[in-house]
Design a protein around this motif. Structure first.
Motif, PDB file in Angstrom:
ATOM      1  N   SER A 146      17.730  -2.193  -5.734  1.00 25.92           N
ATOM      2  CA  SER A 146      17.088  -3.133  -4.870  1.00 25.92           C
ATOM      3  C   SER A 146      15.734  -2.985  -4.567  1.00 25.92           C
ATOM      4  O   SER A 146      14.933  -3.998  -4.428  1.00 25.92           O
ATOM      5  N   VAL A 147      15.260  -1.737  -4.734  1.00 26.36           N
ATOM      6  CA  VAL A 147      13.957  -1.383  -4.720  1.00 26.36           C
ATOM      7  C   VAL A 147      13.211  -2.083  -5.821  1.00 26.36           C
ATOM      8  O   VAL A 147      12.054  -2.673  -5.562  1.00 26.36           O
ATOM      9  N   ASN A 148      13.729  -2.054  -7.006  1.00 25.93           N
ATOM     10  CA  ASN A 148      13.131  -2.596  -7.996  1.00 25.93           C
ATOM     11  C   ASN A 148      13.071  -4.177  -7.886  1.00 25.93           C
ATOM     12  O   ASN A 148      12.132  -4.727  -8.261  1.00 25.93           O
ATOM     13  N   ASP A 149      14.122  -4.811  -7.442  1.00 26.33           N
ATOM     14  CA  ASP A 149      14.258  -5.988  -7.311  1.00 26.33           C
ATOM     15  C   ASP A 149      13.155  -6.851  -6.335  1.00 26.33           C
ATOM     16  O   ASP A 149      12.562  -7.735  -6.494  1.00 26.33           O
ATOM     17  N   ILE A 150      12.947  -5.911  -5.230  1.00 23.99           N
ATOM     18  CA  ILE A 150      12.143  -6.263  -4.250  1.00 23.99           C
ATOM     19  C   ILE A 150      10.844  -6.315  -4.947  1.00 23.99           C
ATOM     20  O   ILE A 150       9.820  -7.204  -4.493  1.00 23.99           O
ATOM     21  N   SER A 151      10.387  -5.402  -5.773  1.00 23.39           N
ATOM     22  CA  SER A 151       9.009  -5.224  -6.302  1.00 23.39           C
ATOM     23  C   SER A 151       8.851  -6.351  -7.164  1.00 23.39           C
ATOM     24  O   SER A 151       7.658  -7.054  -7.247  1.00 23.39           O
ATOM     25  N   CYS A 152       9.699  -7.012  -7.736  1.00 20.10           N
ATOM     26  CA  CYS A 152       9.670  -8.087  -8.932  1.00 20.10           C
ATOM     27  C   CYS A 152       9.654  -9.477  -7.909  1.00 20.10           C
ATOM     28  O   CYS A 152       8.814 -10.193  -8.429  1.00 20.10           O
ATOM     29  N   SER A 153      10.070  -9.420  -6.841  1.00 20.17           N
ATOM     30  CA  SER A 153      10.006 -10.563  -5.820  1.00 20.17           C
ATOM     31  C   SER A 153       8.637 -10.484  -5.325  1.00 20.17           C
ATOM     32  O   SER A 153       8.093 -11.710  -5.494  1.00 20.17           O
ATOM     33  N   SER A 187       1.033  -1.165  -0.212  1.00 20.92           N
ATOM     34  CA  SER A 187       0.085   0.096  -0.048  1.00 20.92           C
ATOM     35  C   SER A 187       0.896   1.314   0.036  1.00 20.92           C
ATOM     36  O   SER A 187       0.325   2.452   0.055  1.00 20.92           O
ATOM     37  N   ILE A 188       2.083   1.007  -0.197  1.00 24.91           N
ATOM     38  CA  ILE A 188       2.962   2.099  -0.129  1.00 24.91           C
ATOM     39  C   ILE A 188       3.892   2.289  -1.150  1.00 24.91           C
ATOM     40  O   ILE A 188       4.191   1.284  -1.924  1.00 24.91           O
ATOM     41  N   SER A 189       4.443   3.305  -1.418  1.00 28.74           N
ATOM     42  CA  SER A 189       5.541   3.376  -2.559  1.00 28.74           C
ATOM     43  C   SER A 189       6.848   2.919  -2.045  1.00 28.74           C
ATOM     44  O   SER A 189       7.571   3.403  -0.876  1.00 28.74           O
ATOM     45  N   MET A 190       7.592   1.988  -2.642  1.00 28.80           N
ATOM     46  CA  MET A 190       8.794   1.568  -2.271  1.00 28.80           C
ATOM     47  C   MET A 190       9.773   2.442  -2.409  1.00 28.80           C
ATOM     48  O   MET A 190      10.834   2.441  -1.586  1.00 28.80           O
ATOM     49  N   SER A 191       9.756   3.247  -3.418  1.00 28.51           N
ATOM     50  CA  SER A 191      10.920   4.331  -3.452  1.00 28.51           C
ATOM     51  C   SER A 191      10.568   5.272  -2.716  1.00 28.51           C
ATOM     52  O   SER A 191       9.491   5.796  -2.305  1.00 28.51           O
ATOM     53  N   SER A 192      11.568   6.062  -2.241  1.00 26.98           N
ATOM     54  CA  SER A 192      11.514   7.066  -0.963  1.00 26.98           C
ATOM     55  C   SER A 192      12.734   8.338  -1.181  1.00 26.98           C
ATOM     56  O   SER A 192      13.546   8.026  -1.780  1.00 26.98           O
ATOM     57  N   LYS A 193      12.224   9.470  -0.758  1.00 29.60           N
ATOM     58  CA  LYS A 193      13.522  10.274  -0.951  1.00 29.60           C
ATOM     59  C   LYS A 193      14.317  10.124   0.183  1.00 29.60           C
ATOM     60  O   LYS A 193      15.288  10.832   0.204  1.00 29.60           O
ATOM     61  N   LYS A 194      14.257   9.402   1.192  1.00 25.32           N
ATOM     62  CA  LYS A 194      15.082   8.966   2.213  1.00 25.32           C
ATOM     63  C   LYS A 194      16.157   7.832   1.742  1.00 25.32           C
ATOM     64  O   LYS A 194      17.183   7.783   2.243  1.00 25.32           O
ATOM     65  N   LEU A 195      15.885   7.310   0.556  1.00 29.47           N
ATOM     66  CA  LEU A 195      16.657   6.373  -0.010  1.00 29.47           C
ATOM     67  C   LEU A 195      17.732   7.168  -0.815  1.00 29.47           C
ATOM     68  O   LEU A 195      17.391   7.749  -1.848  1.00 29.47           O
ATOM     69  N   PRO A 196      18.997   6.485  -0.820  1.00 27.69           N
ATOM     70  CA  PRO A 196      19.921   7.033  -1.894  1.00 27.69           C
ATOM     71  C   PRO A 196      19.828   6.385  -3.162  1.00 27.69           C
ATOM     72  O   PRO A 196      19.072   5.235  -3.286  1.00 27.69           O
ATOM     73  N   ASP A 197      20.391   6.907  -4.232  1.00 25.68           N
ATOM     74  CA  ASP A 197      20.340   6.346  -5.490  1.00 25.68           C
ATOM     75  C   ASP A 197      20.971   4.773  -5.551  1.00 25.68           C
ATOM     76  O   ASP A 197      20.165   4.019  -6.453  1.00 25.68           O
ATOM     77  N   THR A 198      21.718   4.587  -4.832  1.00 27.54           N
ATOM     78  CA  THR A 198      22.180   3.289  -4.873  1.00 27.54           C
ATOM     79  C   THR A 198      21.278   2.056  -4.497  1.00 27.54           C
ATOM     80  O   THR A 198      21.503   0.896  -4.700  1.00 27.54           O
TER      81      THR A 198
END
Length: 269
Positions: free
Chosen positions: A183-190, A168-179
């Motif tokens: 990881s965020v994309n791979d988690i979403s795919c999982s 229910s939330i966006s995995m991407s966040s302003k608190k996350l660095p570009d690196t």
């Protein structure tokens, strides 16, 4: 401070040693090894009893200390990565030593890990922003699921609840660095591959998964109905309060009192 770091390293070493002892015991009990395997197996019950005693005595304090460090030092990549590695090792040790459905150690470590995956676990907030430590905890949870899915029982409920909250939330966040973008994309795919992944479950594992999924669905439905009932109750209470205020301003003859007329005039009505 040096003392704090030393205490942290001691817990990390203790957890790793316990996991290695459990792993060695598991290999020995399987009968694999050299000519001394027979003698090793004869002493295996005593060895397992000793390892189980160590695990029982150290498990709760270890989890408490690990929680303390990761919640207060979530900005340190070294602390977070080593703490989550210890979580994974404790999960392995708990599952390898006791596969009973009511294994409290397994339930405790997986539930604790689930709560590290979100800033506020148990509350669906669409504006929640994940931190680096949350992403790392999610990855640890995914690895445990992938490796030990046959050894997870009622713990599927907090796991699925965590995945439901993350959906229910966006995995991407302003608190996350570009690196962390990959990881965020791979988690979403999982998450997307989870239904397909369950096709590799045994009948028993799939039964536990589906049971927890039904429990989660019923709980979500009950929550929606409860929220609607609460909203309806508040609306009804508001209307009744308004009606009571209006009735109080009507005199016994059925005419609106002078005071109410004056209030209406002042209000421009």
């Amino acid at each position: 401070p040096p003392a704090t770091w030393l205490a942290f390293r001691c817990i990390i070493a203790l957890v790793h040693s316990t996991k290695e002892a459990v792993s060695a015991g598991t290999l020995s009990s399987s009968g694999r090894g050299n000519e001394s395997s027979y003698n090793t197996c004869k002493s295996q019950p005593n060895r397992n009893h000793f390892i189980d005693a160590i695990l029982n005595g150290s498990f709760a304090p270890s989890v408490s200390v690990l929680q303390h460090y990761i919640k207060r030092m979530y900005g340190s990549h070294v602390v977070v990565s080593q703490t989550l590695e210890s979580y994974e090792e404790l999960a392995f040790a708990s599952m390898a030593m006791d596969r009973a459905p009511d294994n409290l150690r397994r339930h405790a470590i997986l539930t604790s890990l689930c709560k590290l995956c979100l800033p506020s676990w148990g509350k669906k907030r669409t504006n929640t922003q994940l931190k680096e430590s949350n992403i790392d905890a999610i990855w640890t949870l995914i690895r445990i699921i992938h490796t030990h899915y046959e050894d997870i029982f009622d713990e599927w409920h907090p796991i699925l609840s965590t995945l439901d909250q993350l959906s229910s939330i966006s995995m991407s966040s302003k608190k996350l660095p570009d690196t962390y973008a990959n990881s965020v994309n791979d988690i979403s795919c999982s998450f997307v591959r989870l239904p397909e992944f369950t096709t590799s479950f045994s009948s028993e594992a799939l039964s536990h998964f589906v049971t927890s999924l039904i429990k989660l669905s019923n709980g979500t439905l009950f929550g929606i109905q409860t929220e609607r009932s609460s909203n309806l109750s508040r609306e009804t209470s508001g209307k009744l309060s308004l009606s009571e205020n209006t009735i109080d301003k009507v005199d016994n003859s059925g005419q609106i009192s002078d005071n109410f007329s004056k209030e209406s005039s002042l209000g421009g009505n």
